[in-house]
Design a protein around this motif. Sequence first.
Motif, mmCIF file in Angstrom:
data_model
loop_
_atom_site.group_PDB
_atom_site.id
_atom_site.type_symbol
_atom_site.label_atom_id
_atom_site.label_comp_id
_atom_site.label_asym_id
_atom_site.label_seq_id
_atom_site.Cartn_x
_atom_site.Cartn_y
_atom_site.Cartn_z
ATOM 1 N N HIS A 176 3.998 -7.783 5.708
ATOM 2 C CA HIS A 176 5.007 -7.004 5.982
ATOM 3 C C HIS A 176 6.355 -7.855 6.596
ATOM 4 O O HIS A 176 7.604 -7.397 6.419
ATOM 5 C CB HIS A 176 4.799 -5.796 7.065
ATOM 6 C CG HIS A 176 5.389 -4.542 6.881
ATOM 7 N ND1 HIS A 176 4.831 -3.357 6.913
ATOM 8 C CD2 HIS A 176 6.649 -4.244 6.848
ATOM 9 C CE1 HIS A 176 5.696 -2.326 6.818
ATOM 10 N NE2 HIS A 176 6.742 -2.848 6.698
ATOM 11 N N SER A 177 6.151 -8.814 7.156
ATOM 12 C CA SER A 177 7.231 -9.348 7.653
ATOM 13 C C SER A 177 7.775 -10.151 6.483
ATOM 14 O O SER A 177 9.320 -10.287 6.622
ATOM 15 C CB SER A 177 6.869 -10.789 8.826
ATOM 16 O OG SER A 177 6.120 -9.986 9.930
ATOM 17 N N PHE A 178 7.083 -10.727 5.759
ATOM 18 C CA PHE A 178 7.770 -11.228 4.186
ATOM 19 C C PHE A 178 8.670 -10.356 3.308
ATOM 20 O O PHE A 178 9.878 -10.453 3.027
ATOM 21 C CB PHE A 178 6.779 -12.121 3.528
ATOM 22 C CG PHE A 178 7.179 -12.526 2.152
ATOM 23 C CD1 PHE A 178 7.748 -13.813 2.276
ATOM 24 C CD2 PHE A 178 7.206 -12.021 0.829
ATOM 25 C CE1 PHE A 178 8.233 -14.694 0.977
ATOM 26 C CE2 PHE A 178 7.643 -12.711 -0.147
ATOM 27 C CZ PHE A 178 8.288 -13.884 -0.206
ATOM 28 N N TYR A 179 8.109 -9.063 3.407
ATOM 29 C CA TYR A 179 8.578 -8.086 2.673
ATOM 30 C C TYR A 179 10.292 -7.704 3.305
ATOM 31 O O TYR A 179 11.272 -7.777 2.599
ATOM 32 C CB TYR A 179 7.848 -6.958 2.755
ATOM 33 C CG TYR A 179 8.513 -5.640 2.736
ATOM 34 C CD1 TYR A 179 8.856 -5.191 1.166
ATOM 35 C CD2 TYR A 179 8.648 -4.510 3.538
ATOM 36 C CE1 TYR A 179 9.377 -4.121 0.817
ATOM 37 C CE2 TYR A 179 9.313 -3.358 3.354
ATOM 38 C CZ TYR A 179 9.762 -3.121 1.934
ATOM 39 O OH TYR A 179 10.426 -1.825 1.852
ATOM 40 N N PRO A 203 8.089 1.644 4.729
ATOM 41 C CA PRO A 203 7.138 0.884 4.929
ATOM 42 C C PRO A 203 6.575 0.206 3.607
ATOM 43 O O PRO A 203 6.523 0.890 2.504
ATOM 44 C CB PRO A 203 6.322 1.830 5.549
ATOM 45 C CG PRO A 203 7.042 2.781 6.125
ATOM 46 C CD PRO A 203 7.956 2.904 5.168
ATOM 47 N N LEU A 204 6.005 -1.093 3.679
ATOM 48 C CA LEU A 204 5.567 -1.506 2.637
ATOM 49 C C LEU A 204 4.388 -0.905 2.109
ATOM 50 O O LEU A 204 4.328 -0.968 0.740
ATOM 51 C CB LEU A 204 5.173 -3.162 2.855
ATOM 52 C CG LEU A 204 4.454 -3.934 1.945
ATOM 53 C CD1 LEU A 204 5.350 -4.016 0.680
ATOM 54 C CD2 LEU A 204 3.973 -5.422 2.440
ATOM 55 N N GLN A 208 3.065 -0.231 -1.770
ATOM 56 C CA GLN A 208 1.825 -0.719 -2.331
ATOM 57 C C GLN A 208 0.898 0.544 -2.897
ATOM 58 O O GLN A 208 0.207 0.224 -3.877
ATOM 59 C CB GLN A 208 0.886 -1.145 -1.277
ATOM 60 C CG GLN A 208 1.827 -2.704 -1.002
ATOM 61 C CD GLN A 208 1.148 -3.231 0.356
ATOM 62 O OE1 GLN A 208 0.583 -2.461 1.187
ATOM 63 N NE2 GLN A 208 1.030 -4.698 0.443
ATOM 64 N N ARG A 209 1.172 1.812 -2.432
ATOM 65 C CA ARG A 209 0.511 2.913 -3.034
ATOM 66 C C ARG A 209 0.580 3.176 -4.407
ATOM 67 O O ARG A 209 -0.096 3.956 -5.100
ATOM 68 C CB ARG A 209 0.217 3.998 -2.204
ATOM 69 C CG ARG A 209 -0.019 3.853 -0.636
ATOM 70 C CD ARG A 209 -0.138 5.017 0.244
ATOM 71 N NE ARG A 209 -0.501 4.628 1.566
ATOM 72 C CZ ARG A 209 0.010 5.441 2.627
ATOM 73 N NH1 ARG A 209 0.985 6.393 2.422
ATOM 74 N NH2 ARG A 209 -0.608 5.125 3.818
ATOM 75 N N HIS A 250 9.281 13.727 0.272
ATOM 76 C CA HIS A 250 8.454 14.881 1.273
ATOM 77 C C HIS A 250 7.254 14.301 1.700
ATOM 78 O O HIS A 250 6.712 14.622 2.598
ATOM 79 C CB HIS A 250 8.511 16.281 0.381
ATOM 80 C CG HIS A 250 7.643 17.093 1.046
ATOM 81 N ND1 HIS A 250 8.076 17.885 2.078
ATOM 82 C CD2 HIS A 250 6.461 17.703 0.615
ATOM 83 C CE1 HIS A 250 7.098 18.931 2.233
ATOM 84 N NE2 HIS A 250 6.203 18.730 1.627
ATOM 85 N N LYS A 251 6.450 13.708 0.606
ATOM 86 C CA LYS A 251 5.124 13.149 0.814
ATOM 87 C C LYS A 251 4.919 12.353 1.933
ATOM 88 O O LYS A 251 3.859 12.333 2.567
ATOM 89 C CB LYS A 251 4.513 12.451 -0.342
ATOM 90 C CG LYS A 251 3.278 11.899 -0.497
ATOM 91 C CD LYS A 251 2.840 11.359 -1.936
ATOM 92 C CE LYS A 251 1.654 10.713 -1.590
ATOM 93 N NZ LYS A 251 0.987 10.104 -2.888
ATOM 94 N N TYR A 252 5.859 11.239 2.049
ATOM 95 C CA TYR A 252 5.644 10.254 3.233
ATOM 96 C C TYR A 252 6.536 10.532 4.267
ATOM 97 O O TYR A 252 6.923 9.742 5.145
ATOM 98 C CB TYR A 252 6.151 8.864 2.483
ATOM 99 C CG TYR A 252 5.105 8.595 1.505
ATOM 100 C CD1 TYR A 252 3.714 8.000 1.875
ATOM 101 C CD2 TYR A 252 5.579 8.156 0.169
ATOM 102 C CE1 TYR A 252 2.901 7.927 0.868
ATOM 103 C CE2 TYR A 252 4.655 7.883 -0.835
ATOM 104 C CZ TYR A 252 3.377 7.794 -0.368
ATOM 105 O OH TYR A 252 2.665 7.177 -1.409
#
Length: 424
Positions: A176-179, A203-204, A208-209, A250-252
Amino acid sequence: MTNNEYLLHYVWKYRLFDRADLQTMDGQKVDIIDPGTHNTDAGADFFNAKIKIGDKMWAGDVEIHPSSGDWTKHGHHTDESYNSVILHVAERVKGVVRNQKGVQVPQMQLIVPEDVRKNAAYLLNSKSSIPCKNHLPLVERGVICAWMVEMGLQRLERKINDIFTHMARFNNSWDHSFYVLLVRNFGFGLNSDGFERLALSLPLNCIQRHSDSLFQIEALLYGQAGLLYDDIVSDDYYLQLRKEYGFLKHKYQLKPIDGFLFKKLRVRPRAFPQVRIAQLATLLKQSDRLFSSILEREDYRQLWSYFQVDTSDYWHTHYSFGKESERSRKYLGESSFHVILINTVVPMLFAYGRKTGQEKFCDRALQILETVEPERNAIVAEFAVSGISPVSAFDSQALIQLKKEYCDKRKCLYCKIGNQILAR
């Protein structure tokens, strides 16, 4: 701290004063065995000094001021941390000073040699953005090279401290830090802040999902960037992205940032934020574990191959939404790749090596910096005119650190190049 106080510290540290017949204000002979360790944080100015006053040897701290009255003015007489001061040094001495225990502290006058004062005034008051510009050709190359190494390492240290701040924020997640760092640097300076805000808003794990769908990753990135709210654009790709983002938003429960944060003025079309996001989307899709993929690539050639991603087909004929252009692939150029290496890959490898105790990653980071050609910017060009031309990215990073942390802040008295100019 005033420039005059910086100068007094410098003169004391390097003993550039007349050491004959030194004495305290009450007439005791002073012999400076060791001026102590310079302290740039809170507390006395020099720690662990060794000074012989009269017939007695003292070990402790030294405090330095332009005037003896500054001792009380700064509250040292009520601060028990200054009870360890064995000598108070001032350019102008008048009256006695006492510590928090009420004990009188010996005082000595420090006279700055006139030639040192003149050289310092020249550097500190220079109109040039590089104060010692006219003197650089006279400085020993060995001094410059040694200082460049220190500057390059200082800049790396600053960057890895920023990474450790991200690590604390993201529960010690390297990915996440690299992202966040990677997305920020895809802004390439002008849009870096906007791209970082994009990463922090998305968020990463959301990306990824959907690692099996480039289209959904693009929808998430463009939507979160606030770039899908233009009702004038009506091509199918844009409308499909907007529809998909509406579902994912809406989903997230996502909240997009403002699209006006991304600038296109005076930006080449290939560097438009829409193109950069397209490149970024493909890069994020190809690897589920971002940082692990970087750790696996051991040299420049492997990293170059990893970052040579192509965009989705729409961007082969577009630089922005709704405006078709001549067909061309939008690969990441070599200079852009170098920016990512210097500002993302190298500091992350160095931070990882430091945190895990695996020196091979620190060595790899330094090797990459020494392999990549130097950056081209106004700072590097200005030093080149003055006779300092970098041969690698490590050198250009060192020059950036020197300019921003020493030249711009007029910390010439703490710079080894400035030290040699003063010593002459």
